[in-house]
Design a protein around this motif. Structure first.
Motif, PDB file in Angstrom:
ATOM      1  N   PRO A 118      19.513   4.457  46.103  1.00 23.61           N
ATOM      2  CA  PRO A 118      19.751   3.525  47.195  1.00 23.61           C
ATOM      3  C   PRO A 118      19.612   4.213  48.553  1.00 23.61           C
ATOM      4  CG  PRO A 118      21.655   3.667  45.695  1.00 23.61           C
ATOM      5  CD  PRO A 118      20.662   4.676  45.254  1.00 23.61           C
ATOM      6  N   GLN A 119      19.027   3.500  49.489  1.00 24.36           N
ATOM      7  CA  GLN A 119      18.853   4.039  50.828  1.00 24.36           C
ATOM      8  C   GLN A 119      20.142   3.879  51.629  1.00 24.36           C
ATOM      9  OE1 GLN A 119      15.932   5.631  51.818  1.00 24.36           O
ATOM     10  NE2 GLN A 119      15.615   5.420  49.602  1.00 24.36           N
ATOM     11  N   ALA A 120      20.425   4.840  52.456  1.00 24.75           N
ATOM     12  CA  ALA A 120      21.637   4.798  53.270  1.00 24.75           C
ATOM     13  C   ALA A 120      21.522   3.685  54.301  1.00 24.75           C
ATOM     14  CB  ALA A 120      21.828   6.143  53.972  1.00 24.75           C
ATOM     15  N   ALA A 121      22.638   2.997  54.544  1.00 22.82           N
ATOM     16  CA  ALA A 121      22.654   1.938  55.543  1.00 22.82           C
ATOM     17  C   ALA A 121      22.579   2.537  56.937  1.00 22.82           C
ATOM     18  CB  ALA A 121      23.932   1.117  55.387  1.00 22.82           C
ATOM     19  N   THR A 122      21.883   1.833  57.827  1.00 20.66           N
ATOM     20  CA  THR A 122      21.730   2.339  59.187  1.00 20.66           C
ATOM     21  C   THR A 122      22.449   1.464  60.201  1.00 20.66           C
ATOM     22  OG1 THR A 122      19.644   1.123  59.400  1.00 20.66           O
ATOM     23  CG2 THR A 122      19.518   3.410  58.647  1.00 20.66           C
ATOM     24  N   ALA A 123      23.018   0.331  59.739  1.00 20.05           N
ATOM     25  CA  ALA A 123      23.698  -0.558  60.674  1.00 20.05           C
ATOM     26  C   ALA A 123      25.001   0.069  61.151  1.00 20.05           C
ATOM     27  CB  ALA A 123      23.976  -1.901  60.005  1.00 20.05           C
ATOM     28  N   HIS A 124      25.568  -0.517  62.203  1.00 17.30           N
ATOM     29  CA  HIS A 124      26.874  -0.071  62.695  1.00 17.30           C
ATOM     30  C   HIS A 124      27.872  -0.140  61.545  1.00 17.30           C
ATOM     31  CE1 HIS A 124      30.729  -0.279  64.829  1.00 17.30           C
ATOM     32  NE2 HIS A 124      30.118   0.372  65.785  1.00 17.30           N
ATOM     33  N   PRO A 125      28.755   0.853  61.382  1.00 13.43           N
ATOM     34  CA  PRO A 125      29.667   0.868  60.237  1.00 13.43           C
ATOM     35  C   PRO A 125      30.462  -0.415  60.069  1.00 13.43           C
ATOM     36  CG  PRO A 125      29.737   2.976  61.367  1.00 13.43           C
ATOM     37  CD  PRO A 125      28.873   2.082  62.198  1.00 13.43           C
ATOM     38  N   ASP A 126      31.006  -0.977  61.172  1.00 12.83           N
ATOM     39  CA  ASP A 126      31.772  -2.212  61.055  1.00 12.83           C
ATOM     40  C   ASP A 126      30.890  -3.359  60.600  1.00 12.83           C
ATOM     41  OD1 ASP A 126      34.112  -1.676  63.816  1.00 12.83           O
ATOM     42  OD2 ASP A 126      34.103  -0.966  61.752  1.00 12.83           O
ATOM     43  N   ALA A 127      29.669  -3.428  61.117  1.00 16.40           N
ATOM     44  CA  ALA A 127      28.750  -4.489  60.732  1.00 16.40           C
ATOM     45  C   ALA A 127      28.376  -4.375  59.265  1.00 16.40           C
ATOM     46  CB  ALA A 127      27.502  -4.443  61.616  1.00 16.40           C
ATOM     47  N   THR A 128      28.181  -3.162  58.793  1.00 18.90           N
ATOM     48  CA  THR A 128      27.859  -2.947  57.382  1.00 18.90           C
ATOM     49  C   THR A 128      29.012  -3.377  56.497  1.00 18.90           C
ATOM     50  OG1 THR A 128      26.443  -1.075  57.965  1.00 18.90           O
ATOM     51  CG2 THR A 128      27.206  -1.205  55.683  1.00 18.90           C
ATOM     52  N   LEU A 129      30.218  -3.012  56.883  1.00 23.66           N
ATOM     53  CA  LEU A 129      31.407  -3.382  56.111  1.00 23.66           C
ATOM     54  C   LEU A 129      31.599  -4.888  56.107  1.00 23.66           C
ATOM     55  CD1 LEU A 129      33.898  -2.290  54.563  1.00 23.66           C
ATOM     56  CD2 LEU A 129      35.122  -2.322  56.755  1.00 23.66           C
ATOM     57  N   VAL A 130      31.451  -5.510  57.261  1.00 23.06           N
ATOM     58  CA  VAL A 130      31.616  -6.961  57.363  1.00 23.06           C
ATOM     59  C   VAL A 130      30.613  -7.675  56.465  1.00 23.06           C
ATOM     60  CG1 VAL A 130      31.344  -8.947  58.896  1.00 23.06           C
ATOM     61  CG2 VAL A 130      32.662  -6.970  59.658  1.00 23.06           C
ATOM     62  N   ALA A 131      29.360  -7.236  56.532  1.00 18.85           N
ATOM     63  CA  ALA A 131      28.324  -7.881  55.728  1.00 18.85           C
ATOM     64  C   ALA A 131      28.583  -7.713  54.236  1.00 18.85           C
ATOM     65  CB  ALA A 131      26.962  -7.315  56.098  1.00 18.85           C
ATOM     66  N   ALA A 132      28.947  -6.500  53.833  1.00 17.37           N
ATOM     67  CA  ALA A 132      29.179  -6.238  52.415  1.00 17.37           C
ATOM     68  C   ALA A 132      30.365  -7.038  51.896  1.00 17.37           C
ATOM     69  CB  ALA A 132      29.407  -4.745  52.190  1.00 17.37           C
ATOM     70  N   ARG A 133      31.470  -7.016  52.628  1.00 17.43           N
ATOM     71  CA  ARG A 133      32.657  -7.737  52.162  1.00 17.43           C
ATOM     72  C   ARG A 133      32.465  -9.244  52.228  1.00 17.43           C
ATOM     73  NH1 ARG A 133      37.954  -4.217  54.267  1.00 17.43           N
ATOM     74  NH2 ARG A 133      37.645  -2.515  52.758  1.00 17.43           N
ATOM     75  N   SER A 134      31.721  -9.728  53.200  1.00 14.71           N
ATOM     76  CA  SER A 134      31.462 -11.164  53.288  1.00 14.71           C
ATOM     77  C   SER A 134      30.646 -11.633  52.095  1.00 14.71           C
ATOM     78  CB  SER A 134      30.732 -11.498  54.592  1.00 14.71           C
ATOM     79  OG  SER A 134      31.554 -11.242  55.715  1.00 14.71           O
ATOM     80  N   ALA A 135      29.677 -10.822  51.665  1.00 13.78           N
ATOM     81  CA  ALA A 135      28.846 -11.185  50.522  1.00 13.78           C
ATOM     82  C   ALA A 135      29.655 -11.232  49.231  1.00 13.78           C
ATOM     83  CB  ALA A 135      27.696 -10.194  50.380  1.00 13.78           C
ATOM     84  N   VAL A 136      30.668 -10.376  49.127  1.00 15.64           N
ATOM     85  CA  VAL A 136      31.446 -10.285  47.894  1.00 15.64           C
ATOM     86  C   VAL A 136      32.651 -11.221  47.904  1.00 15.64           C
ATOM     87  CG1 VAL A 136      32.903  -8.734  46.514  1.00 15.64           C
ATOM     88  CG2 VAL A 136      30.691  -7.940  47.384  1.00 15.64           C
ATOM     89  N   PHE A 137      33.330 -11.323  49.051  1.00 14.80           N
ATOM     90  CA  PHE A 137      34.574 -12.088  49.122  1.00 14.80           C
ATOM     91  C   PHE A 137      34.447 -13.420  49.858  1.00 14.80           C
ATOM     92  CE2 PHE A 137      36.218  -7.648  48.758  1.00 14.80           C
ATOM     93  CZ  PHE A 137      36.907  -7.801  47.560  1.00 14.80           C
ATOM     94  N   GLY A 138      33.311 -13.669  50.504  1.00 19.15           N
ATOM     95  CA  GLY A 138      33.153 -14.888  51.279  1.00 19.15           C
ATOM     96  C   GLY A 138      33.540 -14.665  52.726  1.00 19.15           C
ATOM     97  N   LYS A 139      32.731 -15.200  53.650  1.00 19.27           N
ATOM     98  CA  LYS A 139      32.988 -14.990  55.077  1.00 19.27           C
ATOM     99  C   LYS A 139      34.364 -15.484  55.495  1.00 19.27           C
ATOM    100  CE  LYS A 139      28.230 -15.051  56.818  1.00 19.27           C
ATOM    101  NZ  LYS A 139      27.279 -15.731  57.736  1.00 19.27           N
ATOM    102  N   HIS A 140      34.817 -16.561  54.901  1.00 21.84           N
ATOM    103  CA  HIS A 140      36.098 -17.161  55.301  1.00 21.84           C
ATOM    104  C   HIS A 140      37.292 -16.283  54.938  1.00 21.84           C
ATOM    105  CE1 HIS A 140      35.086 -18.357  51.246  1.00 21.84           C
ATOM    106  NE2 HIS A 140      36.349 -18.639  50.998  1.00 21.84           N
ATOM    107  N   ASN A 141      37.082 -15.280  54.104  1.00 17.43           N
ATOM    108  CA  ASN A 141      38.170 -14.364  53.738  1.00 17.43           C
ATOM    109  C   ASN A 141      38.103 -13.032  54.481  1.00 17.43           C
ATOM    110  OD1 ASN A 141      39.529 -15.957  51.735  1.00 17.43           O
ATOM    111  ND2 ASN A 141      37.841 -15.539  50.319  1.00 17.43           N
ATOM    112  N   VAL A 142      37.091 -12.862  55.329  1.00 19.31           N
ATOM    113  CA  VAL A 142      36.836 -11.575  55.969  1.00 19.31           C
ATOM    114  C   VAL A 142      36.823 -11.712  57.480  1.00 19.31           C
ATOM    115  CG1 VAL A 142      35.191  -9.656  56.171  1.00 19.31           C
ATOM    116  CG2 VAL A 142      35.443 -10.853  53.979  1.00 19.31           C
ATOM    117  N   ASP A 143      37.564 -10.862  58.183  1.00 23.05           N
ATOM    118  CA  ASP A 143      37.497 -10.809  59.640  1.00 23.05           C
ATOM    119  C   ASP A 143      36.098 -10.345  60.037  1.00 23.05           C
ATOM    120  OD1 ASP A 143      37.629  -9.466  62.328  1.00 23.05           O
ATOM    121  OD2 ASP A 143      39.697 -10.176  62.238  1.00 23.05           O
ATOM    122  N   GLN A 144      35.384 -11.162  60.791  1.00 18.13           N
ATOM    123  CA  GLN A 144      33.985 -10.892  61.071  1.00 18.13           C
ATOM    124  C   GLN A 144      33.777  -9.827  62.148  1.00 18.13           C
ATOM    125  OE1 GLN A 144      31.154 -12.423  59.292  1.00 18.13           O
ATOM    126  NE2 GLN A 144      33.002 -12.470  57.999  1.00 18.13           N
TER     127      GLN A 144
END
Length: 355
Positions: free
Chosen positions: A21-47
């Motif tokens: 897997p290639q390393a993510a290059t996005a801002h760390p918070d943006a990467t975390l938000v995107a990953a957790r939103s995909a797994v837990f749903g945006k409505h459960n994650v502080d964006q």
């Protein structure tokens, strides 16, 4: 079963390298938000921060007994293997699960279909592995430096003993050594269940050689004992287990049943319904755990199409499970998960805390 897996792999396997897997290059918070939103749903994650709602318990299924769990703001995993032997069967990957930054990985037992990705995800995310002393001994021997493991169940602990794990602030975790599934002589109480019909996906979506090659190195991973976990938070008790042993046919069964009863009242039980004993005794072991715990809600695991030939889609055993459950006096509400449509559908298994 292990010999059968070797045969299956020898037939299916061709030489291929595992993609890195290639390393993510996005801002760390943006990467975390995107990953957790995909797994837990945006409505459960502080964006903005990626923090999870503190007033929810969320289980998001990624195959077999693997769940990404959000509990009172904590993020952790139960088991760690993403069963993508079939390309894209589960809409996620090891890298994406690591990107949600779980703090812990709770291992029920050490076989490949439960723990093959644990070390890799732990290295990538910084998560601590939690399991039995035997699990930790295995990971310390085989994993690269940087992987930490906490023994929630000490060496020599007897089946049915309860052990407190204090690694999750604000959550009481009890670890219970119990029995891995094993075949026993038929009792006649429950009809035998065979893993048929076989999945047709084998023909239309051939297994990925690189994944089969990788798994070949995990076929001899030791079980290390079976551990059931009970999580208590905000007045809720949630139980998860990834194997079901023959409680009614093993000398340790009465002690384990007594310990399961001590965990009551249980709001949510996320439990395995597949085991070796089903070939002779059907789903009697699975309903034995449910009967002892008497949960308000039951969610099955380890019942999906996780490997060619030896597994079938969840719908193949749904009717048999519901029929077997009729033998339980206090039958729970069942939220039956079906693959692949219920992978990464967090709203299927969500509970409010304190409600």
């Amino acid at each position: 079963m292990r010999r059968r897996l070797v045969v299956v792999l020898s037939i299916l396997l061709t030489l291929a390298g595992l993609a890195v897997p290639q390393a993510a290059t996005a801002h760390p918070d943006a990467t975390l938000v995107a990953a957790r939103s995909a797994v837990f749903g945006k409505h459960n994650v502080d964006q903005t921060t990626g923090a999870l709602r503190a007033d929810r318990i969320v289980f998001s299924w990624f195959g077999v007994s693997g769940f990404a769990v959000a509990m009172a703001g904590h993020v952790f995993l139960t088991d760690a293997w993403v069963p993508n032997v079939y390309t894209g069967h589960v809409p996620t990957s090891r890298a994406q699960i690591a990107a949600i930054k779980p703090s812990h990985i709770f291992i029920g037992h050490g076989h490949f279909d439960h723990a093959a990705d644990a070390a890799e995800i732990a290295r990538a995310s910084g998560a601590r592995i939690v399991g039995s002393a035997a699990h930790c001994a295995h990971f310390r021997t085989t994993a690269a430096p940087g992987v930490s493991c906490d023994a929630a169940v000490p060496s020599g602990a007897r089946p049915g003993s309860l052990h407190i794990y204090q690694g999750l602030p604000g959550i009481t975790v009890r670890a219970l050594p119990h029995l891995h599934s094993t075949m026993k002589a038929p009792t006649g109480e429950h009809a035998p269940l065979l893993p048929i019909p076989p999945s047709g996906r084998l023909l239309v979506q051939p297994p990925r050689p690189e994944e089969l090659r990788r798994l070949a190195g995990h076929l001899n991973d030791p079980e290390g004992g079976a551990v059931l976990y009970a999580f208590e938070v905000g007045g809720r008790t949630v139980v998860w287990n990834d194997s079901v042993g023959p409680l009614g046919q093993d000398p340790a069964g009465p002690d384990i049943v007594a310990a399961l009863r001590r965990l009551r009242p249980v709001d949510l039980h996320v439990g395995s319904i597949q085991g070796f004993n089903e070939i002779t005794n059907g789903l009697g072991d699975a309903v034995g755990y449910i009967d002892a715990l008497q949960p308000r809600i039951f969610v099955p695991n380890h019942h999906d199409d996780w490997f060619p030939v030896i597994a079938t889609p969840a719908v193949s055993r749904e009717r048999a499970f519901l029929d077997a459950l009729s033998s339980v006096d206090a039958a729970p509400e069942v939220r039956y998960l079906r693959d692949p449509e219920d992978y990464l559908r967090p709203d299927r298994v969500t509970l409010p805390i304190g409600g």
